[in-house]
Design an enzyme around this catalytic site. Structure first.
Site, PDB file in Angstrom:
ATOM      1  CG  HIS A  18      39.567  41.113  40.610  1.00 36.68           C
ATOM      2  ND1 HIS A  18      40.093  42.324  40.973  1.00 36.68           N
ATOM      3  CD2 HIS A  18      38.272  41.364  40.247  1.00 36.68           C
ATOM      4  CE1 HIS A  18      39.167  43.274  40.836  1.00 36.68           C
ATOM      5  NE2 HIS A  18      38.055  42.714  40.405  1.00 36.68           N
ATOM      6  CG  HIS A  41      26.928  46.500  39.965  1.00 42.05           C
ATOM      7  ND1 HIS A  41      26.148  45.392  39.697  1.00 42.05           N
ATOM      8  CD2 HIS A  41      26.095  47.399  40.553  1.00 42.05           C
ATOM      9  CE1 HIS A  41      24.907  45.622  40.111  1.00 42.05           C
ATOM     10  NE2 HIS A  41      24.848  46.828  40.635  1.00 42.05           N
ATOM     11  CB  SER A 104      35.879  42.725  37.303  1.00 46.12           C
ATOM     12  OG  SER A 104      34.969  43.807  37.312  1.00 46.12           O
ATOM     13  CD  GLU A 122      30.124  52.095  36.865  1.00 48.61           C
ATOM     14  OE1 GLU A 122      30.553  51.061  37.378  1.00 48.61           O
ATOM     15  OE2 GLU A 122      29.581  53.006  37.531  1.00 48.61           O
ATOM     16  N   GLY A 148      22.882  48.057  36.376  1.00 49.32           N
ATOM     17  CA  GLY A 148      23.356  46.686  36.177  1.00 49.32           C
ATOM     18  C   GLY A 148      22.256  45.641  36.295  1.00 49.32           C
ATOM     19  CG  ASP A 168      31.955  43.747  42.562  1.00 51.46           C
ATOM     20  OD1 ASP A 168      31.738  43.728  43.784  1.00 51.46           O
ATOM     21  OD2 ASP A 168      33.002  44.200  42.051  1.00 51.46           O
TER      22      ASP A 168
END
Ligand SMILES: C[S@@+](CC[C@H](N)C(=O)[O-])C[C@H]1O[C@@H](n2cnc3c(N)ncnc32)[C@H](O)[C@@H]1O
Length: 287
Positions: A18, A41, A104, A122, A148, A168
C-alpha cells in the site's frame, strides 16, 4: 477459495504494497489528465483489526500499528505520510490501538480526483458486497464480481490510457503463477504503458526470482522490491514479500531507496530484516 484477507490486513506485506500503491498514485496525480486504477483482486475494502481473525493472527500489530504508534521513520517520514494519512482516514475517531485498516480499493479511492476512475474486481460475493458498502456511493468507482484475470483481460486498456493495475492474488492455487503470468503478459501487450504492480509472497526465493525474471523478459522497464522482516524459518509466519512494478514511475526507485530501509527497521520482527531493490530499464535492454 479459502483465502481471507482479514487475517493479514495491515501486516508488513500490506504496508509495503500500500505504501508503493500510494507513491504510484501520487505520481499519476502530477498531471491533470485522468487516470484509471484497476484492482484485479480487490478484497473486502475495510478490515476490523479488533475482529476475531485479525486478533488471532496479530499480524497488524507488527505492521501498520507500529507505524501509527510512532515508529521512527527517519528520512522516509515525508514519503510515507500520505499512506499513513490514507490509513488514518479509514479510522473512526483516533482509536488506540487503531481499529480499522483500509484495503487497496479504499486507499486508491482516497487519492482519486473527480476526473479519475477505479475498477475493482473481487470474486468472493461476500467480499464484493462488503467492498461496495465500504466504498459508498461514488460515481468514480465500480466493483465487479468477476475473476480478476478475466477482469484484466476485459478492462485493459482503459480508455484513459494512463493508470495502474494492482494484481494481488491470494496464491492459494497451484496454478496461480501460471495464471498470473499469462494474464499480465496479455494485459501488457494491450496496455504497454500501464503501470502494473504485482504482489507476491516470497516463501521460496528461487520461485519468486524465476517469476520476476520471466516477467522482466516481457517488460523492459521494471522495479523489483522486496522486504524481509526477519530471517525466514520453518513454522514462522511469512517473513518476506515482494512487488514487481512494471513501468514504474521514474521516481519510484529513488523513493524506495529511502522508504525500504526505514520499513525494514520499523517492521523488523527479529534478526535478518532486510530489503532488496533491483531495476531493469529499456536502456539496459538496448545496450
Ligand atoms: C490478497 S487479497 C486482496 C487484498 C487487497 N488487494 C488489498 O490490498 O487490500 C485477495 C483477494 O482476492 C480474492 N480472490 C481470490 N481469487 C480471485 C479471483 N480469481 N479473482 C478475483 N478475486 C479473487 C479473494 O477473495 C481476496 O479478497
Amino acid at each position: 477459495m479459502n483465502y481471507r484477507h482479514e487475517f493479514h490486513a495491515g501486516n508488513f506485506a500490506d504496508v509495503l504494497k500500500h505504501a508503493v500503491l500510494v507513491r504510484v498514485l501520487l505520481y499519476l496525480r502530477r498531471k491533470d489528465k485522468p487516470f484509471r486504477v484497476i484492482d484485479s483482486h480487490a478484497g473486502a475494502g475495510l478490515y476490523d483489526l479488533s475482529g476475531p481473525e485479525a486478533a488471532r493472527s496479530g499480524e497488524a500489530r507488527d505492521g501498520i500499528s507500529r507505524l501509527l504508534e510512532g515508529a521512527d521513520l527517519g528520512d522516509a517520514a515525508d514519503l510515507l505520510a500520505p499512506y499513513l494519512d490514507a490509513v488514518r482516514a479509514a479510522e473512526i475517531g483516533a482509536l488506540k490501538p487503531p481499529r480499522f485498516y483500509p484495503g487497496s480499493p479504499l486507499i486508491a479511492q482516497s487519492l482519486l480526483r473527480p476526473q479519475d476512475r477505479a475498477l475493482f474486481c473481487e470474486l468472493l460475493p461476500e467480499a464484493a458486497q462488503s467492498l461496495r458498502r465500504a466504498l459508498g456511493r461514488d460515481y468514480r468507482v465500480k466493483t465487479v464480481e468477476i475473476d480478476g484475470y478475466a477482469g484484466l483481460k476485459a478492462f485493459v486498456p482503459p480508455k484513459e490510457r494512463r493508470g495502474l493495475a494492482l494484481i494481488d492474488p491470494p496464491f492459494e492455487r497451484r496454478d496461480e503463477y501460471e495464471r498470473l503470468f499469462d494474464s499480465i503478459g496479455a494485459a501488457l501487450r494491450k496496455w504497454p504503458n500501464g503501470t502494473f504492480i504485482v504482489w507476491q509472497p516470497v516463501k521460496e526465493p528461487e520461485i519468486a526470482a524465476a517469476f520476476c525474471r520471466a516477467l522482466a523478459a516481457q517488460a523492459p522497464d521494471w522495479l523489483r522490491i522486496e522486504l524481509q522482516v526477519e530471517a525466514p524459518a520453518p513454522g514462522r509466519p511469512l517473513a518476506r514479500a515482494g512487488l514487481m512494478v512494471v513501468n514504474p514511475p521514474y521516481v519510484l526507485e529513488e523513493e524506495m531507496k529511502i522508504v525500504l530501509p526505514a520499513l525494514a527497521g520499523a517492521l523488523a520482527r527479529g534478526p535478518g530484516a532486510e530489503f532488496a531493490i533491483e531495476r531493469g530499464s529499456a536502456e539496459d535492454h538496448e545496450a
